[in-house]
Motif scaffolding. Structure first.
Motif, PDB file in Angstrom:
ATOM      1  N   MET A   1       0.818  -1.216   0.000  1.00 42.26           N
ATOM      2  CA  MET A   1       0.000   0.000   0.000  1.00 42.26           C
ATOM      3  C   MET A   1       0.852   1.267   0.000  1.00 42.26           C
ATOM      4  SD  MET A   1      -3.262  -0.524  -0.187  1.00 42.26           S
ATOM      5  CE  MET A   1      -4.466   0.359   0.772  1.00 42.26           C
ATOM      6  N   ILE A   2       1.916   1.251   0.810  1.00 39.16           N
ATOM      7  CA  ILE A   2       2.812   2.406   0.913  1.00 39.16           C
ATOM      8  C   ILE A   2       3.359   2.783  -0.467  1.00 39.16           C
ATOM      9  CG2 ILE A   2       5.076   3.135   1.841  1.00 39.16           C
ATOM     10  CD1 ILE A   2       2.816   3.260   3.873  1.00 39.16           C
ATOM     11  N   ILE A   3       3.394   1.787  -1.338  1.00 40.56           N
ATOM     12  CA  ILE A   3       3.918   2.022  -2.680  1.00 40.56           C
ATOM     13  C   ILE A   3       3.177   3.159  -3.394  1.00 40.56           C
ATOM     14  CG2 ILE A   3       2.484   0.277  -3.863  1.00 40.56           C
ATOM     15  CD1 ILE A   3       5.762  -0.111  -4.947  1.00 40.56           C
ATOM     16  N   MET A   4       1.903   3.332  -3.106  1.00 42.13           N
ATOM     17  CA  MET A   4       1.124   4.407  -3.753  1.00 42.13           C
ATOM     18  C   MET A   4       1.672   5.777  -3.380  1.00 42.13           C
ATOM     19  SD  MET A   4      -2.711   2.957  -3.234  1.00 42.13           S
ATOM     20  CE  MET A   4      -2.549   3.549  -1.579  1.00 42.13           C
ATOM     21  N   VAL A   5       2.024   5.921  -2.115  1.00 40.31           N
ATOM     22  CA  VAL A   5       2.587   7.197  -1.659  1.00 40.31           C
ATOM     23  C   VAL A   5       3.934   7.428  -2.350  1.00 40.31           C
ATOM     24  CG1 VAL A   5       3.409   8.497   0.345  1.00 40.31           C
ATOM     25  CG2 VAL A   5       1.370   7.040   0.546  1.00 40.31           C
ATOM     26  N   ASP A   6       4.724   6.349  -2.464  1.00 34.68           N
ATOM     27  CA  ASP A   6       6.012   6.450  -3.177  1.00 34.68           C
ATOM     28  C   ASP A   6       5.797   6.840  -4.636  1.00 34.68           C
ATOM     29  OD1 ASP A   6       7.355   5.773  -0.905  1.00 34.68           O
ATOM     30  OD2 ASP A   6       7.667   3.671  -1.453  1.00 34.68           O
ATOM     31  N   ASN A   7       4.834   6.204  -5.275  1.00 32.83           N
ATOM     32  CA  ASN A   7       4.525   6.541  -6.672  1.00 32.83           C
ATOM     33  C   ASN A   7       4.175   8.024  -6.805  1.00 32.83           C
ATOM     34  OD1 ASN A   7       4.830   3.873  -7.403  1.00 32.83           O
ATOM     35  ND2 ASN A   7       2.624   3.428  -7.429  1.00 32.83           N
TER      36      ASN A   7
ATOM     37  N   THR B   1      -3.623   5.325 -12.758  1.00 30.83           N
ATOM     38  CA  THR B   1      -2.853   4.073 -12.675  1.00 30.83           C
ATOM     39  C   THR B   1      -1.392   4.264 -12.257  1.00 30.83           C
ATOM     40  OG1 THR B   1      -2.589   4.231 -15.077  1.00 30.83           O
ATOM     41  CG2 THR B   1      -4.273   2.742 -14.281  1.00 30.83           C
ATOM     42  N   ALA B   2      -0.779   5.364 -12.613  1.00 34.40           N
ATOM     43  CA  ALA B   2       0.637   5.551 -12.236  1.00 34.40           C
ATOM     44  C   ALA B   2       0.796   5.720 -10.724  1.00 34.40           C
ATOM     45  CB  ALA B   2       1.248   6.742 -12.971  1.00 34.40           C
ATOM     46  N   ILE B   3      -0.292   6.030 -10.017  1.00 36.04           N
ATOM     47  CA  ILE B   3      -0.241   6.087  -8.554  1.00 36.04           C
ATOM     48  C   ILE B   3      -0.757   4.780  -7.950  1.00 36.04           C
ATOM     49  CG2 ILE B   3      -1.178   7.198  -6.476  1.00 36.04           C
ATOM     50  CD1 ILE B   3      -1.305   9.817  -8.129  1.00 36.04           C
ATOM     51  N   PHE B   4      -1.946   4.370  -8.393  1.00 39.30           N
ATOM     52  CA  PHE B   4      -2.644   3.252  -7.728  1.00 39.30           C
ATOM     53  C   PHE B   4      -2.314   1.871  -8.308  1.00 39.30           C
ATOM     54  CE2 PHE B   4      -5.385   6.933  -6.916  1.00 39.30           C
ATOM     55  CZ  PHE B   4      -5.699   6.779  -5.576  1.00 39.30           C
ATOM     56  N   GLY B   5      -1.704   1.847  -9.495  1.00 34.56           N
ATOM     57  CA  GLY B   5      -1.557   0.583 -10.209  1.00 34.56           C
ATOM     58  C   GLY B   5      -2.756   0.368 -11.124  1.00 34.56           C
ATOM     59  N   ASN B   6      -2.768  -0.750 -11.811  1.00 36.00           N
ATOM     60  CA  ASN B   6      -3.845  -0.984 -12.791  1.00 36.00           C
ATOM     61  C   ASN B   6      -5.205  -1.130 -12.124  1.00 36.00           C
ATOM     62  OD1 ASN B   6      -2.309  -0.839 -15.130  1.00 36.00           O
ATOM     63  ND2 ASN B   6      -1.661  -2.983 -14.925  1.00 36.00           N
ATOM     64  N   ARG B   7      -6.211  -0.593 -12.814  1.00 35.70           N
ATOM     65  CA  ARG B   7      -7.578  -0.713 -12.314  1.00 35.70           C
ATOM     66  C   ARG B   7      -8.151  -2.078 -12.673  1.00 35.70           C
ATOM     67  NH1 ARG B   7      -7.379   4.748 -13.687  1.00 35.70           N
ATOM     68  NH2 ARG B   7      -7.874   4.314 -15.849  1.00 35.70           N
TER      69      ARG B   7
END
Ligand SMILES: *Cc1c(COP(=O)(O)O)cnc(C)c1O
Length: 221
Positions: A1-7, A215-221
């Protein structure tokens, strides 16, 4: 989940400070939005009214919600109490209804005029002459509870970056012309919403002030 903040932070680091990110959270769960919110990220965009309203109700009230999808006049009333920016205004009829609902809640609702800049037939929006006739109309002059903050456009979905760049450049030039003709001394007419996950760097280079990133923040929908 933290990956979204990193993105999010990585994208932000690559953008000039004049460009703000609207995190497009459509189809994403509440807890994903909450995670970003906890990292002090507070501007989110949705494209469906029903989903937007249920997320608004479930999440902290200092989130700034943007609507980026096509808006039907009969649904304006559901978002009028809280919406922060509507990116997708493409008719005087819709603007009229937003004005009416804004008046009910004693608000002025900020809007962008959506332009059709892509080669695809399906992406809706105004062209320059349609926008001019809207802005010149007596009916528009009477609307006191809406404020046009700028323009929005979606480029063609393609890996032909030259085409994408030209579309953004043309929207920026329309923005500059309309600013001169209609909003010369209106400091609020300053937003150009263009750029998504696949093309936001090009959009930023061409003068975008708001990029809409999903998608570049959250990943693919
Ligand atoms: C979904 C959506 C976006 C974000 O798209 P991504 O490619 O996921 O970044 C931006 N603008 C609008 C109008 C959208 O519907």
């Amino acid at each position: 989940m933290i990956i979204m903040v990193d993105n999010y932070r990585e994208i932000k680091d690559h953008l000039p400070p004049t460009v703000r990110i609207v995190s497009i959270s459509k189809t994403q769960p509440i807890k994903a939005i909450q995670e970003l919110y906890d990292a002090n990220i507070k501007v989110f965009g949705e494209n469906r009214v029903q989903e937007l309203v249920s997320k608004y109700e479930a999440l902290p009230k200092d989130i700034q919600w943007h609507l980026v999808g096509q808006l039907q006049t009969n649904k304006v009333k559901f978002i009028a109490p809280f919406i922060s920016l509507i990116h997708s205004v493409d008719s005087l009829k819709l603007l009229n209804e937003i004005n009416l609902q804004a008046l009910k809640y004693k608000r002025v609702i900020d809007c962008l005029l959506q332009f059709h800049i892509a080669t695809e037939e399906t992406k809706f929006g105004l062209d320059r002459e349609e926008a001019r006739s809207l802005l010149l109309s007596k009916e528009f002059a009477r609307l006191k509870n809406v404020r046009i903050k700028g323009l929005m456009g979606m480029a063609t979905f393609t890996d032909n970056y030259k085409l994408v760049r030209n579309e953004f450049r043309s929207l920026k030039s329309t923005f500059d012309d309309l600013k001169m003709e209609f909003f010369k001394n209106d400091e609020w007419f300053c937003e150009l919403s263009m750029g998504m996950s696949g093309d936001f760097m090009i959009a930023a280079e061409e003068g975008s002030t708001l990029v809409r990133i999903g998608t570049a923040i959250f990943g693919n929908r």
